[in-house]
Scaffold this active site. Structure first.
Site, short mmCIF file in Angstrom:
data_model
loop_
_atom_site.label_atom_id
_atom_site.label_comp_id
_atom_site.label_asym_id
_atom_site.label_seq_id
_atom_site.Cartn_x
_atom_site.Cartn_y
_atom_site.Cartn_z
N HIS A 146 0.84 -1.20 0.00
CA HIS A 146 0.00 0.00 0.00
C HIS A 146 0.88 1.25 0.00
O HIS A 146 0.63 2.20 -0.76
CB HIS A 146 -0.90 -0.03 1.24
CG HIS A 146 -1.69 1.21 1.47
ND1 HIS A 146 -3.02 1.34 1.10
CD2 HIS A 146 -1.35 2.39 2.06
CE1 HIS A 146 -3.46 2.54 1.45
NE2 HIS A 146 -2.46 3.20 2.03
N GLU A 147 1.89 1.27 0.85
CA GLU A 147 2.77 2.43 0.93
C GLU A 147 3.62 2.60 -0.33
O GLU A 147 3.83 3.71 -0.81
CB GLU A 147 3.66 2.34 2.18
CG GLU A 147 2.92 2.20 3.50
CD GLU A 147 1.90 3.31 3.73
OE1 GLU A 147 2.05 4.40 3.14
OE2 GLU A 147 0.95 3.09 4.50
N HIS A 150 1.58 4.20 -2.95
CA HIS A 150 1.52 5.65 -2.80
C HIS A 150 2.68 6.32 -3.53
O HIS A 150 2.50 7.32 -4.23
CB HIS A 150 1.59 6.04 -1.31
CG HIS A 150 0.26 6.06 -0.62
ND1 HIS A 150 -0.83 6.73 -1.11
CD2 HIS A 150 -0.14 5.51 0.57
CE1 HIS A 150 -1.85 6.59 -0.28
NE2 HIS A 150 -1.46 5.85 0.74
N GLU A 223 -6.24 6.81 -1.10
CA GLU A 223 -6.20 5.61 -0.25
C GLU A 223 -6.80 4.42 -0.99
O GLU A 223 -6.28 3.31 -0.93
CB GLU A 223 -6.94 5.87 1.06
CG GLU A 223 -6.23 6.80 2.01
CD GLU A 223 -4.81 6.37 2.31
OE1 GLU A 223 -4.59 5.16 2.59
OE2 GLU A 223 -3.91 7.22 2.25
#
Length: 293
Positions: A146-147, A150, A223
């Site tokens: 997830h990071e 980003h 997100e």
């Protein structure tokens, strides 16, 4: 929530300093000497608005390390098998995403993680000890994905551009309102008086608060994209869904206010329109309906 708050606070601080400096130098008085010079005011607004956002972006990584107390892991000498696994996992995910290897850091705290940095190939991924202790390796890998997503999506750059545009409108509109209030309410017919500067200050605060709704909306959309990016990098949506479900049953770790929007979990602040993160249930539902290629 911590990272975004720090980004916004730094951004506003730079804007305030620039605005005050330009007022001392008489720039505001020059622009309004013969009525409002909208072209000059727009240029001034762009300079103030984007300078704050860009400086905030450039110092985001060192500020994140400082505000969380994060310790960067040396890839050549990790402190144990867990740290070695963390570095290897982040590097593998970065390779799949087509970006340079981020720095990997650990900080003490409740379950959370964040990514930051001005450039895709010079970024930072940090994870809390609370998250490492409360999740399985597969779930932690999903959070790391997830990071990394980003970073690969260029979210910090996009946030900077959005913040710069928002700042520009805040500075511009505050001065237009200040000028007309000074003329109509305070009856000042020559230059600008105290009423102008007081009104500008109040309007910048009010407009800045309203503008934060736009930034929060973008944060929520990114997100969802980062969740989907994690599913793509992991080859399955299940690990991210399990990680989110576990986070939903835990107390989200609080990052320093300036970096909240970069974390994997956040409390959302003053109501839904100011929330940097969508509800956990909505994020899981979005993953359930996505197609993983």
């Amino acid at each position: 929530m911590k990272r975004i708050f720090l980004f916004i606070v730094t951004n506003l601080a730079v804007m305030v300093v620039l605005s005050a400096t330009l007022r001392v130098l008489g720039v505001d008085r020059y622009i309004t000497a013969q009525g409002i010079n909208f072209q000059s005011l727009l240029i001034l607004s762009v300079v103030i608005g984007f300078t704050g956002a860009i400086i905030s972006l450039l110092i985001s990584k060192p500020m994140a390390k400082w505000s969380t107390g994060a310790r960067v892991i040396d890839p050549a000498a990790p402190g144990g098998s867990r740290e070695a696994w963390l570095v290897e996992t982040v590097h593998q995910l970065a390779d799949r995403a087509g970006i340079g290897h981020p720095e990997v850091a650990i900080y003490d705290g409740s379950p959370n993680a964040f990514a930051t940095g001005a450039f895709k190939n010079d970024s930072l991924v940090a994870v809390s000890t609370g998250l490492l202790d409360s999740m399985t390796e597969e779930e932690v890998a999903a959070v790391l994905g997830h990071e990394v997503a980003h970073i690969a999506n260029g979210d910090m750059i996009t946030l900077t551009l959005i913040q710069g545009v928002v700042n520009t409108f805040v500075v511009f509109l505050a001065r237009v309102v200040g000028y007309f209030i000074d003329r109509t309410v305070f009856r000042n017919e020559r230059g600008v008086g105290a009423g102008y500067f007081i009104t500008v200050l109040v309007c910048e605060i009010i407009f800045g608060l309203l503008a934060s709704i736009i930034v929060a909306w973008f944060s929520r959309q990114r997100e969802y994209r980062a969740d989907a990016g994690s599913a793509q990098l992991m080859g399955s949506r299940e690990p991210m869904m399990r990680a989110l479900a576990r986070l939903g049953g835990l107390e989200p770790g609080e990052l320093p206010k300036s970096f909240e929007a970069s974390g994997i979990a956040g409390k959302g602040g003053l109501g839904a329109i100011f929330a940097s993160h969508p509800p956990i249930q909505a994020r899981i539902a979005a993953l359930q309906h996505m197609r993983v290629v």
